[in-house]
Scaffold this motif. Structure first.
Motif, PDB file in Angstrom:
ATOM      1  N   MET A   1     -10.285  24.241   2.331  1.00 15.22           N
ATOM      2  CA  MET A   1      -9.807  24.013   0.973  1.00 15.22           C
ATOM      3  C   MET A   1      -8.399  24.586   0.849  1.00 15.22           C
ATOM      4  O   MET A   1      -8.136  25.697   1.300  1.00 15.22           O
ATOM      5  CB  MET A   1     -10.686  24.731  -0.047  1.00 15.22           C
ATOM      6  N   THR A   2      -7.543  23.823   0.230  1.00 17.99           N
ATOM      7  CA  THR A   2      -6.167  24.258   0.028  1.00 17.99           C
ATOM      8  C   THR A   2      -5.633  23.700  -1.279  1.00 17.99           C
ATOM      9  O   THR A   2      -5.838  22.532  -1.590  1.00 17.99           O
ATOM     10  CB  THR A   2      -5.264  23.775   1.181  1.00 17.99           C
ATOM     11  N   VAL A   3      -4.961  24.534  -2.042  1.00 18.99           N
ATOM     12  CA  VAL A   3      -4.199  24.089  -3.201  1.00 18.99           C
ATOM     13  C   VAL A   3      -2.743  24.144  -2.773  1.00 18.99           C
ATOM     14  O   VAL A   3      -2.332  25.047  -2.059  1.00 18.99           O
ATOM     15  CB  VAL A   3      -4.463  24.994  -4.431  1.00 18.99           C
ATOM     16  N   TYR A   4      -1.964  23.150  -3.189  1.00 17.28           N
ATOM     17  CA  TYR A   4      -0.576  23.080  -2.750  1.00 17.28           C
ATOM     18  C   TYR A   4       0.350  22.723  -3.909  1.00 17.28           C
ATOM     19  O   TYR A   4      -0.078  22.173  -4.924  1.00 17.28           O
ATOM     20  CB  TYR A   4      -0.426  22.055  -1.618  1.00 17.28           C
ATOM     21  N   VAL A   5       1.619  23.088  -3.739  1.00 13.20           N
ATOM     22  CA  VAL A   5       2.653  22.793  -4.735  1.00 13.20           C
ATOM     23  C   VAL A   5       3.698  21.911  -4.069  1.00 13.20           C
ATOM     24  O   VAL A   5       4.237  22.261  -3.016  1.00 13.20           O
ATOM     25  CB  VAL A   5       3.314  24.089  -5.253  1.00 13.20           C
ATOM     26  N   LEU A   6       3.988  20.754  -4.671  1.00 14.49           N
ATOM     27  CA  LEU A   6       5.057  19.879  -4.211  1.00 14.49           C
ATOM     28  C   LEU A   6       6.249  20.053  -5.148  1.00 14.49           C
ATOM     29  O   LEU A   6       6.083  20.171  -6.361  1.00 14.49           O
ATOM     30  CB  LEU A   6       4.614  18.419  -4.215  1.00 14.49           C
ATOM     31  N   HIS A   7       7.439  20.038  -4.585  1.00 14.63           N
ATOM     32  CA  HIS A   7       8.678  20.186  -5.339  1.00 14.63           C
ATOM     33  C   HIS A   7       9.431  18.866  -5.284  1.00 14.63           C
ATOM     34  O   HIS A   7       9.589  18.289  -4.206  1.00 14.63           O
ATOM     35  CB  HIS A   7       9.516  21.301  -4.712  1.00 14.63           C
ATOM     36  N   PHE A   8       9.901  18.365  -6.440  1.00 19.68           N
ATOM     37  CA  PHE A   8      10.687  17.126  -6.511  1.00 19.68           C
ATOM     38  C   PHE A   8      12.154  17.479  -6.664  1.00 19.68           C
ATOM     39  O   PHE A   8      12.521  18.265  -7.541  1.00 19.68           O
ATOM     40  CB  PHE A   8      10.277  16.264  -7.708  1.00 19.68           C
ATOM     41  N   ASP A   9      13.010  16.864  -5.843  1.00 23.21           N
ATOM     42  CA  ASP A   9      14.455  17.084  -5.943  1.00 23.21           C
ATOM     43  C   ASP A   9      15.169  15.745  -5.871  1.00 23.21           C
ATOM     44  O   ASP A   9      15.121  15.082  -4.846  1.00 23.21           O
ATOM     45  CB  ASP A   9      14.925  17.988  -4.807  1.00 23.21           C
ATOM     46  N   PRO A  10      15.809  15.323  -6.948  1.00 26.25           N
ATOM     47  CA  PRO A  10      15.877  15.936  -8.272  1.00 26.25           C
ATOM     48  C   PRO A  10      14.546  15.755  -9.005  1.00 26.25           C
ATOM     49  O   PRO A  10      13.711  14.963  -8.576  1.00 26.25           O
ATOM     50  CB  PRO A  10      16.991  15.144  -8.968  1.00 26.25           C
ATOM     51  N   PRO A  11      14.362  16.472 -10.116  1.00 26.92           N
ATOM     52  CA  PRO A  11      13.123  16.300 -10.877  1.00 26.92           C
ATOM     53  C   PRO A  11      12.942  14.839 -11.283  1.00 26.92           C
ATOM     54  O   PRO A  11      13.921  14.122 -11.536  1.00 26.92           O
ATOM     55  CB  PRO A  11      13.321  17.175 -12.113  1.00 26.92           C
ATOM     56  N   TYR A  12      11.711  14.408 -11.337  1.00 26.61           N
ATOM     57  CA  TYR A  12      11.404  13.046 -11.763  1.00 26.61           C
ATOM     58  C   TYR A  12      11.021  13.078 -13.240  1.00 26.61           C
ATOM     59  O   TYR A  12       9.986  13.625 -13.608  1.00 26.61           O
ATOM     60  CB  TYR A  12      10.268  12.457 -10.939  1.00 26.61           C
ATOM     61  N   LEU A  13      11.869  12.500 -14.074  1.00 26.79           N
ATOM     62  CA  LEU A  13      11.685  12.509 -15.520  1.00 26.79           C
ATOM     63  C   LEU A  13      11.376  13.928 -15.996  1.00 26.79           C
ATOM     64  O   LEU A  13      12.213  14.793 -15.908  1.00 26.79           O
ATOM     65  CB  LEU A  13      10.581  11.521 -15.935  1.00 26.79           C
ATOM     66  N   THR A  56       9.032  17.923  -1.308  1.00 21.97           N
ATOM     67  CA  THR A  56       8.888  19.016  -0.353  1.00 21.97           C
ATOM     68  C   THR A  56       7.609  19.778  -0.635  1.00 21.97           C
ATOM     69  O   THR A  56       7.302  20.078  -1.793  1.00 21.97           O
ATOM     70  CB  THR A  56      10.078  19.994  -0.488  1.00 21.97           C
ATOM     71  N   LEU A  57       6.883  20.106   0.428  1.00 26.45           N
ATOM     72  CA  LEU A  57       5.717  20.974   0.289  1.00 26.45           C
ATOM     73  C   LEU A  57       6.249  22.386   0.106  1.00 26.45           C
ATOM     74  O   LEU A  57       6.748  23.004   1.038  1.00 26.45           O
ATOM     75  CB  LEU A  57       4.818  20.883   1.519  1.00 26.45           C
ATOM     76  N   ALA A  58       6.201  22.882  -1.125  1.00 29.02           N
ATOM     77  CA  ALA A  58       6.819  24.162  -1.460  1.00 29.02           C
ATOM     78  C   ALA A  58       5.916  25.358  -1.179  1.00 29.02           C
ATOM     79  O   ALA A  58       6.413  26.436  -0.864  1.00 29.02           O
ATOM     80  CB  ALA A  58       7.226  24.176  -2.928  1.00 29.02           C
ATOM     81  N   HIS A  59       4.604  25.167  -1.306  1.00 35.06           N
ATOM     82  CA  HIS A  59       3.709  26.292  -1.059  1.00 35.06           C
ATOM     83  C   HIS A  59       2.281  25.797  -0.897  1.00 35.06           C
ATOM     84  O   HIS A  59       1.899  24.800  -1.502  1.00 35.06           O
ATOM     85  CB  HIS A  59       3.776  27.296  -2.206  1.00 35.06           C
ATOM     86  N   GLU A  60       1.513  26.496  -0.067  1.00 34.85           N
ATOM     87  CA  GLU A  60       0.093  26.232   0.100  1.00 34.85           C
ATOM     88  C   GLU A  60      -0.681  27.515  -0.208  1.00 34.85           C
ATOM     89  O   GLU A  60      -0.227  28.608   0.105  1.00 34.85           O
ATOM     90  CB  GLU A  60      -0.229  25.829   1.537  1.00 34.85           C
ATOM     91  N   PHE A  61      -1.819  27.333  -0.841  1.00 34.84           N
ATOM     92  CA  PHE A  61      -2.724  28.448  -1.104  1.00 34.84           C
ATOM     93  C   PHE A  61      -3.993  28.174  -0.304  1.00 34.84           C
ATOM     94  O   PHE A  61      -4.889  27.472  -0.777  1.00 34.84           O
ATOM     95  CB  PHE A  61      -3.055  28.537  -2.595  1.00 34.84           C
ATOM     96  N   PRO A  62      -4.085  28.678   0.932  1.00 34.07           N
ATOM     97  CA  PRO A  62      -5.279  28.421   1.737  1.00 34.07           C
ATOM     98  C   PRO A  62      -6.515  29.068   1.125  1.00 34.07           C
ATOM     99  O   PRO A  62      -6.428  30.100   0.467  1.00 34.07           O
ATOM    100  CB  PRO A  62      -4.948  29.035   3.093  1.00 34.07           C
TER     101      PRO A  62
END
Length: 117
Positions: A1-13, A56-62
Motif C-alpha cells: 500500500m502506498t499513498v503518493y503525491v503528484l506535482h503539476f508544473d505548471p499548475p493545471y487550472l 512529477t512523483l513528488a512523494h510516496e508514503f509507503p
C-alpha cells in the motif's frame, strides 16, 4: 500500500497536485497509468498531461492506506508534503494521530433490495 503525491508544473487550472493511493508497494505502476492516459488513470491527471503539464512523483508514503489518503486530502495543504514545492517531504505521521474518522472504517451502503422495500 502506498499513498503518493503528484506535482503539476505548471499548475493545471486550480490544481497543482494530485494525491492518490495504490495497493502496490510503490507508486510507479499507478503513476505510469496516470501519465500514459490509460483508462485506469485519474481524469484530472489526464487533463493536466493533455494540457502540457509536467507530472512529477513528488512523494510516496509507503505502507499508508486509504485512511491516510483521505486524511491527507482533508487537510488541504498538499504543498506542505510536496518536495517539488521547496518543502521537504514529510514522513508519514503516526497512525495514532490520524483522526478516528479517517481510520480504515468499513463503509456500508444499503443494498438495492433494501431501497426497493
Amino acid at each position: 500500500m502506498t499513498v503518493y503525491v503528484l506535482h503539476f508544473d505548471p499548475p493545471y487550472l486550480h490544481a497543482g497536485h494530485y494525491i492518490g493511493y495504490t495497493p502496490d508497494e510503490t507508486a510507479e505502476r499507478r503513476v505510469r497509468e496516470h501519465t500514459e492516459c490509460l483508462s485506469a488513470g485519474s481524469p484530472l491527471v489526464k487533463a493536466a498531461v493533455a494540457a502540457g503539464c509536467k507530472v512529477t512523483l513528488a512523494h510516496e508514503f509507503p505502507l499508508a492506506g486509504r485512511d491516510f489518503e483521505a486524511w491527507l486530502k482533508s487537510r488541504r495543504d498538499t504543498p506542505r508534503w510536496c518536495s517539488c514545492c521547496g518543502n521537504g517531504a514529510r514522513k508519514t505521521p503516526d497512525p495514532g494521530k490520524i483522526p478516528e474518522a479517517f481510520r480504515n472504517k468499513k463503509r456500508t451502503y444499503p443494498s438495492s433490495d433494501a431501497e426497493a422495500a
